[in-house]
Write a protein that holds these residues in place. Sequence first.
Motif, PDB file in Angstrom:
ATOM      1  N   PRO A  35       0.817  -1.225   0.000  1.00  0.00           N
ATOM      2  CA  PRO A  35       0.000   0.000   0.000  1.00  0.00           C
ATOM      3  C   PRO A  35       0.847   1.270   0.000  1.00  0.00           C
ATOM      4  N   SER A  36       1.989   1.242   0.681  1.00  0.00           N
ATOM      5  CA  SER A  36       2.834   2.446   0.733  1.00  0.00           C
ATOM      6  C   SER A  36       3.413   2.758  -0.642  1.00  0.00           C
ATOM      7  N   LEU A  37       3.897   1.725  -1.351  1.00  0.00           N
ATOM      8  CA  LEU A  37       4.479   1.992  -2.678  1.00  0.00           C
ATOM      9  C   LEU A  37       3.386   2.309  -3.698  1.00  0.00           C
ATOM     10  N   LEU A  38       2.280   1.583  -3.627  1.00  0.00           N
ATOM     11  CA  LEU A  38       1.200   1.820  -4.607  1.00  0.00           C
ATOM     12  C   LEU A  38       0.591   3.208  -4.454  1.00  0.00           C
ATOM     13  N   SER A  39       0.719   3.796  -3.263  1.00  0.00           N
ATOM     14  CA  SER A  39       0.193   5.164  -3.088  1.00  0.00           C
ATOM     15  C   SER A  39       0.998   6.164  -3.932  1.00  0.00           C
ATOM     16  N   LEU A  40       2.187   5.748  -4.392  1.00  0.00           N
ATOM     17  CA  LEU A  40       3.013   6.635  -5.230  1.00  0.00           C
ATOM     18  C   LEU A  40       2.815   6.367  -6.728  1.00  0.00           C
ATOM     19  N   LEU A  41       2.051   5.305  -7.041  1.00  0.00           N
ATOM     20  CA  LEU A  41       1.898   4.905  -8.455  1.00  0.00           C
ATOM     21  C   LEU A  41       0.951   5.855  -9.196  1.00  0.00           C
ATOM     22  N   PRO A  42       1.384   6.360 -10.370  1.00  0.00           N
ATOM     23  CA  PRO A  42       0.448   7.176 -11.148  1.00  0.00           C
ATOM     24  C   PRO A  42      -0.598   6.283 -11.818  1.00  0.00           C
ATOM     25  N   GLU A  43      -1.570   6.881 -12.489  1.00  0.00           N
ATOM     26  CA  GLU A  43      -2.562   6.129 -13.272  1.00  0.00           C
ATOM     27  C   GLU A  43      -1.813   5.293 -14.319  1.00  0.00           C
ATOM     28  N   VAL A  44      -2.126   3.988 -14.392  1.00  0.00           N
ATOM     29  CA  VAL A  44      -1.382   3.128 -15.316  1.00  0.00           C
ATOM     30  C   VAL A  44      -2.223   2.586 -16.469  1.00  0.00           C
ATOM     31  N   ASN A  45      -3.503   2.915 -16.502  1.00  0.00           N
ATOM     32  CA  ASN A  45      -4.354   2.393 -17.580  1.00  0.00           C
ATOM     33  C   ASN A  45      -3.789   2.785 -18.947  1.00  0.00           C
ATOM     34  N   GLU A  46      -3.554   1.751 -19.783  1.00  0.00           N
ATOM     35  CA  GLU A  46      -3.002   1.935 -21.136  1.00  0.00           C
ATOM     36  C   GLU A  46      -1.576   2.479 -21.149  1.00  0.00           C
ATOM     37  N   LYS A  47      -0.891   2.391 -19.999  1.00  0.00           N
ATOM     38  CA  LYS A  47       0.510   2.812 -19.935  1.00  0.00           C
ATOM     39  C   LYS A  47       1.421   1.587 -20.054  1.00  0.00           C
ATOM     40  N   THR A  48       2.653   1.828 -20.494  1.00  0.00           N
ATOM     41  CA  THR A  48       3.643   0.757 -20.506  1.00  0.00           C
ATOM     42  C   THR A  48       4.414   0.811 -19.181  1.00  0.00           C
ATOM     43  N   VAL A  49       4.446  -0.335 -18.488  1.00  0.00           N
ATOM     44  CA  VAL A  49       5.062  -0.371 -17.156  1.00  0.00           C
ATOM     45  C   VAL A  49       6.028  -1.553 -17.082  1.00  0.00           C
ATOM     46  N   VAL A 109       2.366  -4.690 -19.379  1.00  0.00           N
ATOM     47  CA  VAL A 109       3.429  -4.924 -18.393  1.00  0.00           C
ATOM     48  C   VAL A 109       4.546  -5.824 -18.917  1.00  0.00           C
ATOM     49  N   THR A 110       5.782  -5.424 -18.594  1.00  0.00           N
ATOM     50  CA  THR A 110       6.960  -6.280 -18.771  1.00  0.00           C
ATOM     51  C   THR A 110       7.503  -6.548 -17.371  1.00  0.00           C
ATOM     52  N   ALA A 111       7.752  -7.822 -17.049  1.00  0.00           N
ATOM     53  CA  ALA A 111       8.239  -8.179 -15.716  1.00  0.00           C
ATOM     54  C   ALA A 111       9.597  -8.859 -15.837  1.00  0.00           C
ATOM     55  N   VAL A 112      10.518  -8.474 -14.964  1.00  0.00           N
ATOM     56  CA  VAL A 112      11.893  -8.953 -15.054  1.00  0.00           C
ATOM     57  C   VAL A 112      12.347  -9.388 -13.660  1.00  0.00           C
ATOM     58  N   ASP A 113      13.029 -10.517 -13.589  1.00  0.00           N
ATOM     59  CA  ASP A 113      13.569 -10.958 -12.299  1.00  0.00           C
ATOM     60  C   ASP A 113      14.813 -11.818 -12.557  1.00  0.00           C
ATOM     61  N   GLY A 114      15.706 -11.860 -11.579  1.00  0.00           N
ATOM     62  CA  GLY A 114      16.909 -12.677 -11.698  1.00  0.00           C
ATOM     63  C   GLY A 114      16.659 -14.148 -11.408  1.00  0.00           C
ATOM     64  N   SER A 115      15.516 -14.458 -10.843  1.00  0.00           N
ATOM     65  CA  SER A 115      15.217 -15.837 -10.454  1.00  0.00           C
ATOM     66  C   SER A 115      14.337 -16.515 -11.513  1.00  0.00           C
ATOM     67  N   GLN A 116      14.860 -17.613 -12.046  1.00  0.00           N
ATOM     68  CA  GLN A 116      14.132 -18.415 -13.038  1.00  0.00           C
ATOM     69  C   GLN A 116      12.793 -18.881 -12.469  1.00  0.00           C
ATOM     70  N   GLU A 117      12.827 -19.272 -11.207  1.00  0.00           N
ATOM     71  CA  GLU A 117      11.629 -19.818 -10.565  1.00  0.00           C
ATOM     72  C   GLU A 117      10.553 -18.735 -10.396  1.00  0.00           C
ATOM     73  N   MET A 118      10.972 -17.525 -10.037  1.00  0.00           N
ATOM     74  CA  MET A 118      10.007 -16.421  -9.917  1.00  0.00           C
ATOM     75  C   MET A 118       9.355 -16.159 -11.275  1.00  0.00           C
ATOM     76  N   ILE A 119      10.144 -16.138 -12.325  1.00  0.00           N
ATOM     77  CA  ILE A 119       9.594 -15.874 -13.663  1.00  0.00           C
ATOM     78  C   ILE A 119       8.648 -17.007 -14.076  1.00  0.00           C
ATOM     79  N   GLN A 120       8.991 -18.226 -13.709  1.00  0.00           N
ATOM     80  CA  GLN A 120       8.091 -19.361 -13.992  1.00  0.00           C
ATOM     81  C   GLN A 120       6.731 -19.156 -13.309  1.00  0.00           C
ATOM     82  N   ILE A 121       6.761 -18.693 -12.057  1.00  0.00           N
ATOM     83  CA  ILE A 121       5.515 -18.444 -11.316  1.00  0.00           C
ATOM     84  C   ILE A 121       4.696 -17.351 -12.018  1.00  0.00           C
TER      85      ILE A 121
END
Length: 233
Positions: free
Chosen positions: A29-43, A64-76
């Motif tokens: 909730p603390s970080l999302l309170s800083l998020l701007p409107e994301v509808n139709e935005k590239t994030v 959305v593009t999601a990136v992580d160093g862990s193969q297992e996280m990306i699999q999830i």
Amino acid sequence: MNNPMYDEFAREYDSAIQNNSYNAHYERPSLLSLLPEVNEKTVIDLGCGPGLYSKFLVENGAKVTAVDGSQEMIQIVKEKLGDQIDCYVQNLADGLPNEQDQTFDVAVCPLMIHYLEDFTKLFTDIKRILKPDGIFIFSTHHPFVDYQLSPSGNYFLTEKIVDEWDTVGRPVRVEYYRRPLTSIIQAIVDAGMYVITLTEGEPASHMQESSPESYQKLSTEPGFLFLKCKVVS
Ligand SMILES: C[S@@+](CC[C@H](N)C(=O)[O-])C[C@H]1O[C@@H](n2cnc3c(N)ncnc32)[C@H](O)[C@@H]1O
């Protein structure tokens, strides 16, 4: 493998953070309170973990593009979001070599940068891939909290911390880096961005009943640091 540590407990971590105090009712909730409107935005979601932020972003209309160093996280993330999202494994210490300049409206990076000894390359690439009015929001360990674990006692050093957490319900050895607040702010400025907002977060008020001890702790001392930055145009 870039970060084997998270591979070892990726699925346990996924279930642990769905509804726990520190992630679900304080950090998100603390970080999302800083998020701007994301509808139709590239994030881009950097250090996406098991994809809780990515899922929220997709549900709110972002591409959305999601990136992580862990193969297992990306699999999830692939299992959860399939073709609703682009995702791949990347050691973010090497920045974002696969991403084109000025592609994204928003970059989010929750609770990841403290795993990097040096995030100069990452921050430079975040600035490069953001559009001219792009926004970068991230959270990290509060420097004053990590300083309590400093091996040297010298606040101004960047140091590796070896710690044990019980986030997943059993003790897990973790390694990360602590650094002074100046280093974090300087990396933002050196990359060509500036800070719009810096907060120390707030526990959700319902934690008073569900997790009174954590609520009391997070109401009287910081846990994480939350920053919203903008590209210098
Ligand atoms: C504390 S978890 C946070 C996950 C997610 N951002 C969230 O808040 O729910 C940290 C994540 O950073 C990733 N990570 C750690 N070091 C990394 C690196 N060098 N490159 C890319 N990802 C890394 C881990 O694999 C893990 O998924």
